[in-house]
Design a protein around this motif. Structure first.
Motif, PDB file in Angstrom:
ATOM      1  N   ASN A  63       0.809  -1.226   0.000  1.00  0.00           N
ATOM      2  CA  ASN A  63       0.000   0.000   0.000  1.00  0.00           C
ATOM      3  C   ASN A  63       0.842   1.276   0.000  1.00  0.00           C
ATOM      4  O   ASN A  63       0.300   2.372   0.020  1.00  0.00           O
ATOM      5  N   PHE A  64       2.163   1.122  -0.041  1.00  0.00           N
ATOM      6  CA  PHE A  64       3.050   2.278   0.079  1.00  0.00           C
ATOM      7  C   PHE A  64       3.232   2.943  -1.275  1.00  0.00           C
ATOM      8  O   PHE A  64       4.329   3.003  -1.828  1.00  0.00           O
ATOM      9  N   THR A  91      10.231   9.050   8.353  1.00  0.00           N
ATOM     10  CA  THR A  91      11.310   8.121   8.690  1.00  0.00           C
ATOM     11  C   THR A  91      10.771   6.702   8.580  1.00  0.00           C
ATOM     12  O   THR A  91       9.767   6.368   9.211  1.00  0.00           O
ATOM     13  N   VAL A  92      11.416   5.893   7.776  1.00  0.00           N
ATOM     14  CA  VAL A  92      11.028   4.492   7.598  1.00  0.00           C
ATOM     15  C   VAL A  92      12.112   3.626   8.238  1.00  0.00           C
ATOM     16  O   VAL A  92      13.297   3.807   7.942  1.00  0.00           O
ATOM     17  N   TYR A  93      11.710   2.715   9.118  1.00  0.00           N
ATOM     18  CA  TYR A  93      12.699   1.886   9.803  1.00  0.00           C
ATOM     19  C   TYR A  93      12.254   0.431   9.816  1.00  0.00           C
ATOM     20  O   TYR A  93      11.067   0.111   9.793  1.00  0.00           O
ATOM     21  N   ARG A  94      13.248  -0.453   9.839  1.00  0.00           N
ATOM     22  CA  ARG A  94      12.956  -1.896   9.860  1.00  0.00           C
ATOM     23  C   ARG A  94      12.377  -2.266  11.226  1.00  0.00           C
ATOM     24  O   ARG A  94      12.815  -1.762  12.268  1.00  0.00           O
ATOM     25  N   SER A 108       8.062   0.025   9.524  1.00  0.00           N
ATOM     26  CA  SER A 108       7.100   0.975  10.060  1.00  0.00           C
ATOM     27  C   SER A 108       7.593   2.366   9.697  1.00  0.00           C
ATOM     28  O   SER A 108       8.746   2.539   9.285  1.00  0.00           O
ATOM     29  N   PHE A 109       6.719   3.369   9.836  1.00  0.00           N
ATOM     30  CA  PHE A 109       7.152   4.728   9.538  1.00  0.00           C
ATOM     31  C   PHE A 109       6.562   5.720  10.523  1.00  0.00           C
ATOM     32  O   PHE A 109       5.527   5.474  11.154  1.00  0.00           O
ATOM     33  N   ILE A 110       7.252   6.843  10.653  1.00  0.00           N
ATOM     34  CA  ILE A 110       6.801   7.966  11.483  1.00  0.00           C
ATOM     35  C   ILE A 110       6.882   9.220  10.625  1.00  0.00           C
ATOM     36  O   ILE A 110       7.871   9.440   9.926  1.00  0.00           O
ATOM     37  N   ILE A 111       5.851  10.052  10.688  1.00  0.00           N
ATOM     38  CA  ILE A 111       5.873  11.348  10.013  1.00  0.00           C
ATOM     39  C   ILE A 111       5.700  12.445  11.056  1.00  0.00           C
ATOM     40  O   ILE A 111       4.783  12.393  11.870  1.00  0.00           O
TER      41      ILE A 111
END
Length: 279
Positions: A63-64, A91-94, A108-111
């Motif tokens: 879905n990205f 920020t996308v992190y494993r 996962s990601f954080i905005i």
């Protein structure tokens, strides 16, 4: 249980104990400028983020899509009532698990986002002094061209600049050639040539760098080239400037004993503002 600043607390109280971006720098990020509820240069940011995730072998969620990323950024800035002018970082992190070898490659990601005072780009500082940072060097490899959460050279270089009363520093690669500035790509104007180091020298494949190369090609009497720049070349330049998507263009006015003009930099800045005004 973990020890946090001398106090024993539950591990659940600190989400960073298993976060791979925190533990190993196992993350990538993009910083974007939002103007009037639009993400500037969205396509360039999206494809660089996808490329970065592939380079570090992260699993890209189905879905990205670019539309999904845009929707998530705009929902964040609108929730903070800063959609008229803001900077947002994704920020996308494993995901958690494993040590150097991850157990999974899902992400996962954080905005996060903060407001900006100005909408259009402008020269924020009239005088801007830089020097070389030679404590550590950038390596000429693919990882240097993407934005990972390991930016320790930029951090130590920023501290060096602050301690020495400088506005910025210029980073060198392991061949002692110019790579970029601490917060953006570097350009040099020499006569009728606009010169910037090629990505193969270890510089960030900057989104604003791409826009400037395209814009400069449309300016009369200005030849655009990507070629190696030595520290000695800097003192022969007529103008030097730094680029990134948040500040646009920042002219360098002083490098060691050499002062620089800002005439062509101002011309390119004007073209840049004309371009974003039509996006």
């Amino acid at each position: 249980m973990i020890n946090f600043n001398g106090t024993i607390v539950s591990e659940d109280a600190n989400l960073l104990t298993q976060n791979r971006a925190f533990l190993y720098g196992d993350g990538v990020f993009e910083t974007v400028k939002v103007l009037n509820n639009k993400v500037l240069f969205l396509e360039d940011h999206y494809f660089r983020l996808m490329s970065s995730m592939r380079v570090v072998r992260m699993e890209i969620p189905m879905n990205f899509t670019m539309e999904y990323l845009e929707e998530q950024i705009l929902s964040t800035v609108n929730e903070n009532s800063i959609a008229h002018s803001s900077r947002a970082r994704i920020t996308v992190y494993r995901n958690d698990g494993g040590y150097y070898l991850p157990k999974i490659n899902t992400v996962s990601f954080i905005i996060s986002a903060v407001g900006l005072e100005k909408q259009l780009y402008s020269f924020e500082k009239i005088t801007y002094e830089v020097d070389l940072y030679k404590d550590f060097y950038i390596t000429k490899q693919l990882l240097s061209s993407i934005k990972t959460t390991n930016k320790i050279i930029n951090i130590t270089g920023s501290i060096f600049a602050d301690e020495n009363g400088l506005d910025n520093c210029i980073l060198l690669n392991d061949s002692k050639n110019v790579v970029e500035a601490l917060q953006g790509n570097i350009f040099m104007i020499l006569g009728h040539k606009l010169i910037t180091p090629p990505v193969s020298e270890g510089c960030l494949n900057g989104v604003m760098r791409k826009q400037i190369l395209s814009l400069a090609n449309k300016i009369a009497n200005l030849e655009v080239v990507e070629e190696i720049i030595s520290p000695f070349d800097l003192q022969k330049a007529d103008e030097l400037f730094i680029t990134n998507v948040i500040k646009g263009i920042q002219p360098i006015t002083q490098y060691r004993k050499k002062s620089f003009a800002t005439t062509r930099s101002a011309e390119i800045l004007e073209k840049l503002n004309e371009m974003i005004g039509t996006i």
